[in-house]
Design a protein around this motif. Structure first.
Motif, PDB file in Angstrom:
ATOM      1  N   ASN A   1     -35.169  12.566 -53.912  1.00  0.00           N
ATOM      2  CA  ASN A   1     -34.461  13.460 -52.721  1.00  0.00           C
ATOM      3  C   ASN A   1     -33.162  13.288 -52.206  1.00  0.00           C
ATOM      4  O   ASN A   1     -32.185  13.142 -51.924  1.00  0.00           O
ATOM      5  CB  ASN A   1     -35.018  11.717 -51.237  1.00  0.00           C
ATOM      6  N   ALA A   2     -32.420  13.620 -53.963  1.00  0.00           N
ATOM      7  CA  ALA A   2     -31.044  13.787 -53.770  1.00  0.00           C
ATOM      8  C   ALA A   2     -30.539  14.969 -52.754  1.00  0.00           C
ATOM      9  O   ALA A   2     -29.643  14.492 -51.819  1.00  0.00           O
ATOM     10  CB  ALA A   2     -30.546  13.888 -55.408  1.00  0.00           C
ATOM     11  N   GLY A   3     -30.803  16.180 -52.957  1.00  0.00           N
ATOM     12  CA  GLY A   3     -31.372  17.261 -52.478  1.00  0.00           C
ATOM     13  C   GLY A   3     -30.807  16.554 -50.032  1.00  0.00           C
ATOM     14  O   GLY A   3     -30.011  17.078 -49.747  1.00  0.00           O
TER      15      GLY A   3
ATOM     16  N   ALA B   1     -27.937  14.553 -49.728  1.00  0.00           N
ATOM     17  CA  ALA B   1     -26.880  14.948 -49.666  1.00  0.00           C
ATOM     18  C   ALA B   1     -26.120  15.966 -48.403  1.00  0.00           C
ATOM     19  O   ALA B   1     -25.760  15.973 -47.326  1.00  0.00           O
ATOM     20  CB  ALA B   1     -26.635  15.991 -50.574  1.00  0.00           C
ATOM     21  N   ASP B   2     -27.442  16.830 -47.655  1.00  0.00           N
ATOM     22  CA  ASP B   2     -27.856  17.425 -46.543  1.00  0.00           C
ATOM     23  C   ASP B   2     -27.714  16.417 -45.017  1.00  0.00           C
ATOM     24  O   ASP B   2     -26.652  16.559 -44.403  1.00  0.00           O
ATOM     25  CB  ASP B   2     -28.735  17.621 -46.004  1.00  0.00           C
TER      26      ASP B   2
ATOM     27  N   ALA C   1     -26.240  13.756 -58.539  1.00  0.00           N
ATOM     28  CA  ALA C   1     -26.629  14.658 -58.175  1.00  0.00           C
ATOM     29  C   ALA C   1     -26.823  14.062 -56.975  1.00  0.00           C
ATOM     30  O   ALA C   1     -26.917  16.109 -56.178  1.00  0.00           O
ATOM     31  CB  ALA C   1     -29.146  14.017 -58.722  1.00  0.00           C
ATOM     32  N   ILE C   2     -26.749  13.742 -55.671  1.00  0.00           N
ATOM     33  CA  ILE C   2     -26.128  13.375 -54.837  1.00  0.00           C
ATOM     34  C   ILE C   2     -25.282  14.217 -54.755  1.00  0.00           C
ATOM     35  O   ILE C   2     -24.198  14.690 -53.460  1.00  0.00           O
ATOM     36  CB  ILE C   2     -26.252  12.595 -54.207  1.00  0.00           C
TER      37      ILE C   2
ATOM     38  N   GLU D   1     -23.604  17.574 -54.221  1.00  0.00           N
ATOM     39  CA  GLU D   1     -24.439  18.582 -53.230  1.00  0.00           C
ATOM     40  C   GLU D   1     -23.668  18.605 -52.125  1.00  0.00           C
ATOM     41  O   GLU D   1     -23.806  19.360 -51.116  1.00  0.00           O
ATOM     42  CB  GLU D   1     -25.293  18.767 -52.704  1.00  0.00           C
TER      43      GLU D   1
ATOM     44  N   GLU E   1     -27.739  17.440 -66.605  1.00  0.00           N
ATOM     45  CA  GLU E   1     -28.931  17.779 -66.111  1.00  0.00           C
ATOM     46  C   GLU E   1     -29.791  18.739 -66.889  1.00  0.00           C
ATOM     47  O   GLU E   1     -31.194  18.301 -66.902  1.00  0.00           O
ATOM     48  CB  GLU E   1     -27.999  18.769 -64.946  1.00  0.00           C
TER      49      GLU E   1
END
Length: 207
Positions: A128-130, A133-134, A178-179, A182, A202
């Motif tokens: 759920n990294a993206g 970040a959002d 990864a977080i 973004e 990556e």
């Protein structure tokens, strides 16, 4: 109090390890992201994705006690032994929408408990990294008074000796990166290196 030599002020995005970091971030009033990829964070993300409400605890005994008080469930590896709890994300694929589960972990679960007084606490993983970040970006944009601390939890040595209890875990560090990649907000040197480590690995690790 945190040693001023390791203070990551005035940067808005920071990375600090383990329970002490979770505590210090909560005291500062930071947004806290707990990252324990193997397996606490991944289990929490899987349970929530399937509609469950997840509670974090540090030990299986605490989890069982909380479950008895709240009506939540603690999923066992072996149904004949209720003390054999599981952190396998696959276990939570079958949870029902609205079900309450207690997930115990001496790493991520304990860090989440320690950080509970922070204004926002998230469980972060590669899964759920993206999305994390959002969500964090929305809060940082709306609340210029807040900062973010990502807490890779690491593991616990059974026999700590001179090096203490914390064993650094590269998977937690890379998920934190990864977080961070973004997020456009200003990063501490520690956070910038963490993001760069994820970008460098990556293609090799996550292709």
């Amino acid at each position: 109090m945190q040693d001023p030599r390791f203070n990551q002020d005035p940067y808005r995005c920071r990375v600090e390890w383990g329970r002490r970091a979770a505590h210090d971030a909560a005291v500062r009033g930071d947004i806290v992201v707990i990252v324990d990829v193997l397996r606490f964070s991944s289990a929490v993300v899987t349970a929530v994705h399937h509609g469950a409400e997840a509670y974090a605890m540090g030990t299986k005994y605490e989890a069982i006690e909380l479950a008895s008080q709240t009506g939540a469930v603690v999923l066992p590896r072996d149904t004949s032994d209720p003390l054999m709890t599981t952190l396998s994300p696959r276990t939570y694929l079958g949870v029902g929408r609205g079900e309450r589960v207690v997930i115990a972990s001496i790493n991520g679960g304990r860090c989440a408990q320690v950080a509970a007084e922070a204004p926002f606490v998230f469980a972060g993983a590669m899964l759920n990294a993206g999305a994390i970040a959002d969500a964090v970006a929305l809060i940082l944009n709306a609340r210029p008074d807040l900062c973010l601390t990502i807490v890779p939890c690491g593991e616990r040595w059974h026999d700590p000796h001179e090096e203490g209890h914390l064993r650094f875990a590269v998977e937690d560090y890379l998920a934190a990166g990864a977080i961070l990649v973004e997020l456009p907000h200003e990063k501490s040197p520690e956070a910038a290196v963490c993001a760069a480590a994820f970008l460098r690995s990556e293609g090799d690790t996550f292709s």
